[in-house]
Design an enzyme around this catalytic site. Sequence first.
Site, mmCIF file in Angstrom:
data_model
loop_
_atom_site.group_PDB
_atom_site.id
_atom_site.type_symbol
_atom_site.label_atom_id
_atom_site.label_comp_id
_atom_site.label_asym_id
_atom_site.label_seq_id
_atom_site.Cartn_x
_atom_site.Cartn_y
_atom_site.Cartn_z
ATOM 1 N N GLY A 34 0.794 -1.201 0.034
ATOM 2 C CA GLY A 34 -0.137 0.258 -0.206
ATOM 3 C C GLY A 34 0.855 1.073 0.526
ATOM 4 O O GLY A 34 1.927 1.384 0.768
ATOM 5 N N SER A 37 1.026 3.194 4.040
ATOM 6 C CA SER A 37 1.180 2.458 4.213
ATOM 7 C C SER A 37 3.188 2.417 4.817
ATOM 8 O O SER A 37 3.560 2.487 5.055
ATOM 9 C CB SER A 37 1.124 1.224 5.267
ATOM 10 O OG SER A 37 0.946 1.021 3.530
ATOM 11 N N ARG A 168 -3.230 5.004 -11.143
ATOM 12 C CA ARG A 168 -3.504 4.386 -11.241
ATOM 13 C C ARG A 168 -4.674 3.604 -12.645
ATOM 14 O O ARG A 168 -5.777 3.693 -12.041
ATOM 15 C CB ARG A 168 -4.134 3.655 -9.984
ATOM 16 C CG ARG A 168 -2.871 3.277 -9.610
ATOM 17 C CD ARG A 168 -0.870 2.250 -9.545
ATOM 18 N NE ARG A 168 -0.883 1.658 -8.435
ATOM 19 C CZ ARG A 168 0.155 2.022 -7.564
ATOM 20 N NH1 ARG A 168 1.186 4.054 -9.069
ATOM 21 N NH2 ARG A 168 0.869 2.909 -6.962
ATOM 22 N N GLY A 228 17.470 9.610 -10.897
ATOM 23 C CA GLY A 228 17.760 10.585 -10.256
ATOM 24 C C GLY A 228 16.189 11.465 -9.841
ATOM 25 O O GLY A 228 15.170 11.538 -10.156
ATOM 26 N N GLY A 253 7.670 0.338 -4.992
ATOM 27 C CA GLY A 253 7.929 1.160 -3.691
ATOM 28 C C GLY A 253 8.697 1.891 -3.821
ATOM 29 O O GLY A 253 9.470 2.786 -2.582
ATOM 30 N N ALA A 254 9.767 1.793 -4.706
ATOM 31 C CA ALA A 254 10.853 3.159 -5.362
ATOM 32 C C ALA A 254 10.012 4.430 -4.891
ATOM 33 O O ALA A 254 10.594 5.407 -4.263
ATOM 34 C CB ALA A 254 11.437 2.894 -6.671
ATOM 35 N N GLY A 255 9.245 4.228 -5.357
ATOM 36 C CA GLY A 255 8.592 6.211 -5.270
ATOM 37 C C GLY A 255 7.453 6.569 -3.785
ATOM 38 O O GLY A 255 7.642 7.337 -3.539
ATOM 39 N N ASP A 256 7.389 5.840 -3.476
ATOM 40 C CA ASP A 256 6.839 5.601 -2.218
ATOM 41 C C ASP A 256 8.366 5.423 -1.192
ATOM 42 O O ASP A 256 8.598 7.097 -0.579
ATOM 43 C CB ASP A 256 6.635 4.636 -1.689
ATOM 44 C CG ASP A 256 5.055 4.210 -2.074
ATOM 45 O OD1 ASP A 256 4.706 4.994 -2.717
ATOM 46 O OD2 ASP A 256 4.575 2.738 -2.350
HETATM 47 P P1 ATP Z 1 7.065 3.230 -8.451
HETATM 48 O O1 ATP Z 1 7.650 2.852 -9.169
HETATM 49 O O2 ATP Z 1 7.717 2.761 -6.967
HETATM 50 O O3 ATP Z 1 6.264 3.944 -8.408
HETATM 51 P P2 ATP Z 1 7.576 6.117 -9.218
HETATM 52 O O4 ATP Z 1 7.635 6.318 -11.018
HETATM 53 O O5 ATP Z 1 7.467 6.485 -9.123
HETATM 54 O O6 ATP Z 1 8.205 4.664 -8.640
HETATM 55 P P3 ATP Z 1 11.109 6.621 -9.497
HETATM 56 O O7 ATP Z 1 10.893 6.996 -10.349
HETATM 57 O O8 ATP Z 1 10.586 4.880 -10.590
HETATM 58 O O9 ATP Z 1 9.215 6.461 -9.550
HETATM 59 O O10 ATP Z 1 11.780 6.197 -8.638
HETATM 60 C C1 ATP Z 1 11.652 6.646 -7.730
HETATM 61 C C2 ATP Z 1 12.819 7.329 -6.954
HETATM 62 O O11 ATP Z 1 13.616 5.967 -6.643
HETATM 63 C C3 ATP Z 1 13.599 7.842 -8.377
HETATM 64 O O12 ATP Z 1 13.423 9.645 -8.429
HETATM 65 C C4 ATP Z 1 14.642 8.004 -7.703
HETATM 66 O O13 ATP Z 1 15.466 8.580 -6.988
HETATM 67 C C5 ATP Z 1 14.824 6.067 -7.466
HETATM 68 N N1 ATP Z 1 14.739 5.215 -8.105
HETATM 69 C C6 ATP Z 1 14.236 4.075 -9.093
HETATM 70 N N2 ATP Z 1 14.710 3.823 -9.282
HETATM 71 C C7 ATP Z 1 16.655 4.064 -9.295
HETATM 72 C C8 ATP Z 1 17.381 3.027 -10.183
HETATM 73 N N3 ATP Z 1 16.610 1.620 -10.662
HETATM 74 N N4 ATP Z 1 18.707 3.116 -9.520
HETATM 75 C C9 ATP Z 1 18.893 4.977 -8.086
HETATM 76 N N5 ATP Z 1 17.619 4.761 -8.056
HETATM 77 C C10 ATP Z 1 16.688 4.568 -8.745
#
Ligand code: ATP
Length: 314
Positions: A34, A37, A168, A228, A253-256
């Site tokens: 989620g 969370s 989404r 970045g 989860g990177a975005g979160d």
């Molecule tokens: P999600 O898949 O969680 O929805 P998102 O699309 O919201 O993610 P991304 O841009 O994919 O966001 O990733 C968020 C942040 O995480 C990026 O701005 C960066 O700082 C970091 N990040 C994501 N992927 C990578 C990577 N392969 N290498 C280094 N940093 C990363």
Amino acid sequence: ELDVVTFGETMVLFTPELTLPLEYSDRFYKQIGGAESNVAIGLRRLGHSVGWFSKLGNDPFGRYIHKFIRGEGVDTSRCIYTDEAPTGIFFKEKYSPTNVKVYYYRKNSAASLLSPNDLDEDYIARAKFLHLTGITPALSPSCRETVFKAIEIAKKHEVKIVFDPNIRLKLWNMEKARSVLLEIAKEADIILPGLDEGEILSGRKTPEEIADFFGKEKIVIIKMGEKGAYYRSGNESGYVKGFPVSQIVDPVGAGDGFAAGVISGILRNEPIFSAVKRGNAVGAMVVGVSGDVEGLPSSEELEEFMKGVIHFQG
Ligand code: ATP
């Protein structure tokens, strides 16, 4: 007195043990998933006080989610249980680490019954930040009303609003998503779109143009994956390079994690550039570990990672 309050649907997530089509997968890991969370747990691990709530089914999955999040030290005192609907669940199907499909069983879930009456005004009023995502308003009309009611409460009590659009398109169509998310963005103090989301919402292409679209009075931070992020706050703007990741184990989860890092930096009164760097570092750490919350670092781990001392690998 909480640093951040957030709310939204968390589901139980079943991840197959092996990289096989779901049809042929017979063993699963049980985790939770989620966006809100994830951010709450991320902030808590970084030492901040956070509240998260949702409407949970009065069932084993609802109790599992509640215990897990509470176990992380997040305040869950405003969670509500219902007998009217079950807790939502979802499954991942892994083709490769970066090619993951998701199957949701969340329609008419307990969380989609959240309604404005479920909000505790005092609870939100006492927070420094209200964190919202664009997932909640997509869940149901009553969830949408709840988001707007929360915004009204935040405005009334001068609680800053952080908004992650999290578009989404499985939940609603582009047109509807755009109009509702833009309405929320208008009320937000800090907006955290991905570059693709920024394009969808603004109809513009470059990070600079997208930030302009949202207006000078807001902090706009645009996520750009491994590159970045770009930020603009008043007259300050720039690109902040991402941290190198030795192996991408799970990009979800990177975005979160990024949001948790940025909000943490802002709570620590860091300059915006350095808050974005903190977001980049948490995002990079999350993609190196399987699961949405497993890779979220403590402040010590984050400091070490930023200094290049430790590298996370799944
Ligand atoms: P999600 O898949 O969680 O929805 P998102 O699309 O919201 O993610 P991304 O841009 O994919 O966001 O990733 C968020 C942040 O995480 C990026 O701005 C960066 O700082 C970091 N990040 C994501 N992927 C990578 C990577 N392969 N290498 C280094 N940093 C990363």
